[in-house]
Write an enzyme that holds these catalytic residues in place. Structure first.
Site, PDB file in Angstrom:
ATOM      1  N   HIS A 107       2.407  -9.651 -46.025  1.00 30.27           N
ATOM      2  CA  HIS A 107       2.001  -9.009 -44.624  1.00 30.27           C
ATOM      3  C   HIS A 107       1.059  -7.950 -44.954  1.00 30.27           C
ATOM      4  CE1 HIS A 107       4.017 -11.625 -41.854  1.00 30.27           C
ATOM      5  NE2 HIS A 107       4.976 -11.795 -42.906  1.00 30.27           N
ATOM      6  N   HIS A 155       1.364 -15.287 -41.245  1.00 31.25           N
ATOM      7  CA  HIS A 155       0.423 -15.714 -40.496  1.00 31.25           C
ATOM      8  C   HIS A 155      -0.424 -17.158 -40.944  1.00 31.25           C
ATOM      9  CE1 HIS A 155       1.222 -12.034 -38.224  1.00 31.25           C
ATOM     10  NE2 HIS A 155       1.372 -11.456 -39.404  1.00 31.25           N
ATOM     11  N   GLU A 158       4.640  -4.984 -46.589  1.00 30.50           N
ATOM     12  CA  GLU A 158       3.325  -4.924 -45.830  1.00 30.50           C
ATOM     13  C   GLU A 158       2.368  -3.850 -46.622  1.00 30.50           C
ATOM     14  OE1 GLU A 158       2.450  -5.410 -42.746  1.00 30.50           O
ATOM     15  OE2 GLU A 158       4.418  -6.000 -41.579  1.00 30.50           O
TER      16      GLU A 158
END
Length: 251
Positions: free
Chosen positions: A82, A15, A148
């Site tokens: 992430h 992101h 993650e």
């Protein structure tokens, strides 16, 4: 196997810029991803890897461009950071690869177990090693893994991710796993410096005046300056050559 060349590792902070990623508990995924990438990269660079970053600031880069960058750079390994989010209650760490390639799976295993161990110390669950059809994993030409690091909407996970000391532990575990995967030499442990152990004290008498010394390994050690002052002998110390000079007093 020890790497014969300096491996090129591309770290992708997911992101960024106009894309904050998951948001929750006062945190933005893009910020955590960048912190972890930069911390991990610094450790890998110190261990001899060539580290290239998809981003080092808060900017937006499309998914397809991230994979293209790694391919252009001829990377040996691609790793993407992430933080998860879920509609319901969820917590824990998980990692993903796209390919069935044996080397990629081995890389995932080495990295995953080290990071999962850090989460385990906080009672956070290991959600497992998984496969997913993600662009940054599918479009890269080299082994690639995405992780993650907990769930941002989980109060338990968020409290951990707000702590720099916890992010440091995650970064070290990630770097250790990547280093093992790409074959970086192990960290050389520094030899322990053994300091002398004082076993007792002794009294030193010079020209009727007393001072104190110490006993180390059965021998008496006394401070030079104290004794020379008692004897009226000038003393000098050269910090560059580490030399003590005792002069005969002038008559």
């Amino acid at each position: 196997m020890i790497a014969q060349h300096k491996p090129i590792i591309v770290l992708d902070a997911g992101h960024g810029g106009s894309d904050p990623g998951a948001v929750g508990n006062g945190l933005k995924e893009k910020d955590i991803n960048l912190k972890l990438a930069m911390k991990t990269g610094a450790i890998l660079e110190a261990r001899g890897a060539k580290v290239l970053y998809i981003r080092t600031t808060d900017i937006f880069i499309p998914l397809e461009e991230r994979a293209k960058m790694a391919n252009r750079w001829g990377a040996d390994f691609f790793y993407s950071f992430h933080v998860n989010s879920a509609a319901g209650v969820a917590s824990g760490f998980e990692s993903f690869i796209y390919s069935d390639n044996r080397q990629t799976a081995a890389y995932q295993n080495m990295i995953h177990r080290k990071i999962a161990a850090v989460f385990a110390t906080e009672g956070t669950s290991d959600r497992g090693q998984k496969k997913a059809n993600l662009a940054v994993l599918r479009e890269t030409n080299m082994p690639a893994c995405l992780a993650e690091y907990g769930f941002i909407n989980s109060i338990k996970d968020a409290l951990l991710l707000k702590k720099d000391c916890f992010l440091d532990k995650l970064a070290k575990a990630t770097a250790d796993g990547i280093a093992e995967a790409v074959g970086l030499p192990p960290v050389q442990e520094k030899e322990e410096v053994k300091l002398p152990i004082v076993k007792g004290f002794c009294t030193v008498v010079a020209q009727g005046k007393q001072t104190q010394g110490v006993i180390i390994n059965g021998r008496a050690y006394i401070p030079v300056r104290k004794v020379t002052e008692i004897l009226g002998m000038p003393v000098s110390w050269d910090g560059i050559t580490k030399t003590v000079t005792i002069l005969t007093p002038k008559k």
